[in-house]
Design a protein around this motif. Structure first.
Motif, PDB file in Angstrom:
ATOM      1  N   GLU A 175      -6.933   6.338   1.130  1.00 31.89           N
ATOM      2  CA  GLU A 175      -7.884   7.321   1.634  1.00 31.89           C
ATOM      3  C   GLU A 175      -8.921   6.586   2.479  1.00 31.89           C
ATOM      4  O   GLU A 175      -9.383   5.518   2.112  1.00 31.89           O
ATOM      5  CB  GLU A 175      -8.588   8.041   0.472  1.00 31.89           C
ATOM      6  CG  GLU A 175      -7.668   8.825  -0.450  1.00 31.89           C
ATOM      7  CD  GLU A 175      -7.078  10.055   0.210  1.00 31.89           C
ATOM      8  OE1 GLU A 175      -7.766  10.647   1.083  1.00 31.89           O
ATOM      9  OE2 GLU A 175      -5.958  10.454  -0.161  1.00 31.89           O
ATOM     10  N   ASN A 176      -9.257   7.147   3.631  1.00 31.23           N
ATOM     11  CA  ASN A 176     -10.252   6.550   4.537  1.00 31.23           C
ATOM     12  C   ASN A 176      -9.885   5.130   4.934  1.00 31.23           C
ATOM     13  O   ASN A 176     -10.705   4.209   4.886  1.00 31.23           O
ATOM     14  CB  ASN A 176     -11.654   6.582   3.899  1.00 31.23           C
ATOM     15  CG  ASN A 176     -12.147   7.991   3.648  1.00 31.23           C
ATOM     16  OD1 ASN A 176     -11.862   8.906   4.424  1.00 31.23           O
ATOM     17  ND2 ASN A 176     -12.871   8.196   2.564  1.00 31.23           N
ATOM     18  N   GLY A 177      -8.637   4.960   5.346  1.00 33.41           N
ATOM     19  CA  GLY A 177      -8.143   3.635   5.722  1.00 33.41           C
ATOM     20  C   GLY A 177      -8.834   3.023   6.921  1.00 33.41           C
ATOM     21  O   GLY A 177      -8.693   1.820   7.162  1.00 33.41           O
TER      22      GLY A 177
ATOM     23  N   ILE B  48       0.846  -1.203   0.000  1.00 26.79           N
ATOM     24  CA  ILE B  48       0.000   0.000   0.000  1.00 26.79           C
ATOM     25  C   ILE B  48       0.877   1.247   0.000  1.00 26.79           C
ATOM     26  O   ILE B  48       1.627   1.499   0.947  1.00 26.79           O
ATOM     27  CB  ILE B  48      -0.949   0.015   1.213  1.00 26.79           C
ATOM     28  CG1 ILE B  48      -1.938  -1.151   1.129  1.00 26.79           C
ATOM     29  CG2 ILE B  48      -1.717   1.341   1.272  1.00 26.79           C
ATOM     30  CD1 ILE B  48      -2.908  -1.238   2.298  1.00 26.79           C
ATOM     31  N   VAL B  49       0.785   2.027  -1.089  1.00 30.41           N
ATOM     32  CA  VAL B  49       1.582   3.255  -1.203  1.00 30.41           C
ATOM     33  C   VAL B  49       0.726   4.503  -1.022  1.00 30.41           C
ATOM     34  O   VAL B  49       1.260   5.600  -0.854  1.00 30.41           O
ATOM     35  CB  VAL B  49       2.327   3.302  -2.552  1.00 30.41           C
ATOM     36  CG1 VAL B  49       3.397   2.218  -2.612  1.00 30.41           C
ATOM     37  CG2 VAL B  49       1.374   3.172  -3.740  1.00 30.41           C
TER      38      VAL B  49
ATOM     39  N   LYS C 252     -14.588 -14.037  -0.636  1.00 26.98           N
ATOM     40  CA  LYS C 252     -13.699 -14.241   0.501  1.00 26.98           C
ATOM     41  C   LYS C 252     -12.443 -13.399   0.335  1.00 26.98           C
ATOM     42  O   LYS C 252     -11.426 -13.865  -0.170  1.00 26.98           O
ATOM     43  CB  LYS C 252     -13.328 -15.715   0.629  1.00 26.98           C
ATOM     44  CG  LYS C 252     -14.405 -16.558   1.276  1.00 26.98           C
ATOM     45  CD  LYS C 252     -13.843 -17.917   1.695  1.00 26.98           C
ATOM     46  CE  LYS C 252     -14.838 -18.677   2.552  1.00 26.98           C
ATOM     47  NZ  LYS C 252     -14.267 -19.941   3.049  1.00 26.98           N
ATOM     48  N   GLU C 253     -12.551 -12.142   0.733  1.00 24.08           N
ATOM     49  CA  GLU C 253     -11.389 -11.249   0.702  1.00 24.08           C
ATOM     50  C   GLU C 253     -11.005 -10.921   2.126  1.00 24.08           C
ATOM     51  O   GLU C 253     -11.834 -10.482   2.916  1.00 24.08           O
ATOM     52  CB  GLU C 253     -11.685  -9.983  -0.089  1.00 24.08           C
ATOM     53  CG  GLU C 253     -10.458  -9.096  -0.240  1.00 24.08           C
ATOM     54  CD  GLU C 253     -10.639  -8.021  -1.292  1.00 24.08           C
ATOM     55  OE1 GLU C 253      -9.626  -7.420  -1.688  1.00 24.08           O
ATOM     56  OE2 GLU C 253     -11.776  -7.776  -1.719  1.00 24.08           O
ATOM     57  N   PHE C 254      -9.739 -11.151   2.465  1.00 21.66           N
ATOM     58  CA  PHE C 254      -9.271 -10.991   3.835  1.00 21.66           C
ATOM     59  C   PHE C 254      -8.430  -9.718   3.925  1.00 21.66           C
ATOM     60  O   PHE C 254      -7.364  -9.622   3.328  1.00 21.66           O
ATOM     61  CB  PHE C 254      -8.442 -12.204   4.251  1.00 21.66           C
ATOM     62  CG  PHE C 254      -7.999 -12.185   5.698  1.00 21.66           C
ATOM     63  CD1 PHE C 254      -8.858 -12.587   6.701  1.00 21.66           C
ATOM     64  CD2 PHE C 254      -6.727 -11.762   6.038  1.00 21.66           C
ATOM     65  CE1 PHE C 254      -8.452 -12.588   8.031  1.00 21.66           C
ATOM     66  CE2 PHE C 254      -6.310 -11.749   7.364  1.00 21.66           C
ATOM     67  CZ  PHE C 254      -7.177 -12.162   8.360  1.00 21.66           C
ATOM     68  N   PHE C 255      -8.944  -8.711   4.672  1.00 16.24           N
ATOM     69  CA  PHE C 255      -8.223  -7.461   4.863  1.00 16.24           C
ATOM     70  C   PHE C 255      -7.456  -7.505   6.182  1.00 16.24           C
ATOM     71  O   PHE C 255      -7.992  -7.899   7.214  1.00 16.24           O
ATOM     72  CB  PHE C 255      -9.186  -6.272   4.908  1.00 16.24           C
ATOM     73  CG  PHE C 255      -9.970  -6.076   3.646  1.00 16.24           C
ATOM     74  CD1 PHE C 255      -9.367  -5.567   2.514  1.00 16.24           C
ATOM     75  CD2 PHE C 255     -11.319  -6.389   3.591  1.00 16.24           C
ATOM     76  CE1 PHE C 255     -10.085  -5.373   1.343  1.00 16.24           C
ATOM     77  CE2 PHE C 255     -12.047  -6.199   2.429  1.00 16.24           C
ATOM     78  CZ  PHE C 255     -11.422  -5.688   1.305  1.00 16.24           C
ATOM     79  N   THR C 256      -6.213  -7.090   6.153  1.00 20.00           N
ATOM     80  CA  THR C 256      -5.416  -7.032   7.376  1.00 20.00           C
ATOM     81  C   THR C 256      -4.280  -6.037   7.192  1.00 20.00           C
ATOM     82  O   THR C 256      -3.877  -5.769   6.052  1.00 20.00           O
ATOM     83  CB  THR C 256      -4.835  -8.416   7.732  1.00 20.00           C
ATOM     84  OG1 THR C 256      -4.042  -8.306   8.913  1.00 20.00           O
ATOM     85  CG2 THR C 256      -3.981  -8.957   6.597  1.00 20.00           C
ATOM     86  N   ASN C 257      -3.803  -5.477   8.296  1.00 17.16           N
ATOM     87  CA  ASN C 257      -2.627  -4.597   8.191  1.00 17.16           C
ATOM     88  C   ASN C 257      -1.355  -5.344   8.555  1.00 17.16           C
ATOM     89  O   ASN C 257      -0.291  -4.745   8.692  1.00 17.16           O
ATOM     90  CB  ASN C 257      -2.788  -3.351   9.083  1.00 17.16           C
ATOM     91  CG  ASN C 257      -3.124  -3.709  10.527  1.00 17.16           C
ATOM     92  OD1 ASN C 257      -3.054  -4.860  10.922  1.00 17.16           O
ATOM     93  ND2 ASN C 257      -3.508  -2.718  11.305  1.00 17.16           N
TER      94      ASN C 257
ATOM     95  N   VAL D 236      -0.752   3.280   4.877  1.00 21.36           N
ATOM     96  CA  VAL D 236       0.383   3.194   3.964  1.00 21.36           C
ATOM     97  C   VAL D 236       1.472   2.329   4.589  1.00 21.36           C
ATOM     98  O   VAL D 236       1.796   2.463   5.770  1.00 21.36           O
ATOM     99  CB  VAL D 236       0.934   4.600   3.649  1.00 21.36           C
ATOM    100  CG1 VAL D 236       2.274   4.510   2.908  1.00 21.36           C
ATOM    101  CG2 VAL D 236      -0.069   5.388   2.814  1.00 21.36           C
ATOM    102  N   GLY D 237       2.025   1.424   3.799  1.00 28.69           N
ATOM    103  CA  GLY D 237       3.054   0.510   4.302  1.00 28.69           C
ATOM    104  C   GLY D 237       2.522  -0.855   4.668  1.00 28.69           C
ATOM    105  O   GLY D 237       3.294  -1.782   4.911  1.00 28.69           O
ATOM    106  N   ASP D 238       1.171  -0.997   4.696  1.00 30.36           N
ATOM    107  CA  ASP D 238       0.567  -2.310   4.963  1.00 30.36           C
ATOM    108  C   ASP D 238       0.461  -3.102   3.656  1.00 30.36           C
ATOM    109  O   ASP D 238       0.714  -2.585   2.573  1.00 30.36           O
ATOM    110  CB  ASP D 238      -0.810  -2.153   5.605  1.00 30.36           C
ATOM    111  CG  ASP D 238      -0.727  -1.707   7.060  1.00 30.36           C
ATOM    112  OD1 ASP D 238       0.364  -1.837   7.650  1.00 30.36           O
ATOM    113  OD2 ASP D 238      -1.733  -1.217   7.590  1.00 30.36           O
TER     114      ASP D 238
END
Length: 224
Positions: free
Chosen positions: A43-45, A39-40, A138-143, A52-54
């Motif tokens: 918006e609205n994270g 992630i560079v 099935k989308e997995f979001f994570t930082n 940014v950086g995740d």
């Protein structure tokens, strides 16, 4: 990704976020970076809890691996770990040679709208799709990309229905094949973690991978 292209895309991201408000997350991924830090710009994270950086999600890994054809995915429904429903679209970016180099993604939190639709249907008696009834990707979001690897290993294990220590060689190969197809091995330092999880050595892991790829090639030749 070229800096000039990134600046243009970041301007478009701000436009989209301003148009649709704080419930609309817009994310730019640069796949020339390690997957844990693609992630560079964002918006609205707060929508997915990333910054940014995740890293990216499991769907981006599949495109990078070549498991999916890399066609843009538009207006699909996915769900966050805390149960919120998102209407998402992913535009995969290519270079002049046609290679996938990143992604521009929109994730609109529609949880409240779905609940409002459900309440209104109770008054109007007009049927609607309730939360949980629509097809959800099935989308997995994570930082933390290590959590993504944990998620993929859990998914692979559930397909077998046994704990790793109870699996046969063939069952462990099935888990590794699943992880390979999902792009898990593209994650930096994923190999040692997969080895520890399955109770195998690095040598065994790559032997299994060689066997898996050989078997897949044979099937391709047999059923072109």
């Amino acid at each position: 990704m070229e800096k000039e292209s990134q600046r243009l895309l970041e301007s478009v991201m701000k436009l989209i976020a301003a148009q649709f408000g704080p419930d609309c997350e817009v994310v730019l991924h640069d796949w020339s970076k390690d997957y844990e830090s693609t992630i560079v710009a964002i918006e609205n994270g707060h929508v997915s809890g990333r910054k940014v950086g995740d890293g990216g999600s499991n769907l981006g890994l599949e495109v990078m691996r070549g498991t999916t054809d890399g066609s843009n995915q538009l207006n699909y429904i996915t769900q966050t770990q805390d149960g919120r429903m998102l209407r998402s679209s992913s535009l995969y970016l290519t270079d002049e040679k046609g290679n996938k180099v990143g992604a521009l993604c929109i994730n609109l939190d529609v949880t409240e709208y779905i609940m409002m639709q459900h309440r209104l249907s109770g008054v109007t008696l007009f049927p609607c799709v309730r939360p949980g009834e629509q097809e959800v990707s099935k989308e997995f979001f994570t930082n933390d990309v290590s959590e993504l690897l944990d998620y993929l290993m859990k998914e692979g294990t559930e397909q077998i229905g046994k704990a790793p220590e109870e699996m046969t060689k063939e069952e462990k190969k099935q888990v590794i094949s699943y992880l390979d197809q999902k792009g898990a091995l593209l994650i930096t330092k994923s190999g040692p973690k997969i080895c520890r999880y399955l109770g195998i050595s690095k040598f065994t892991l790559y032997n299994y991978l060689d066997e898996i790829h050989s078997e897949q090639e044979q099937k391709t030749k047999q059923y072109p």
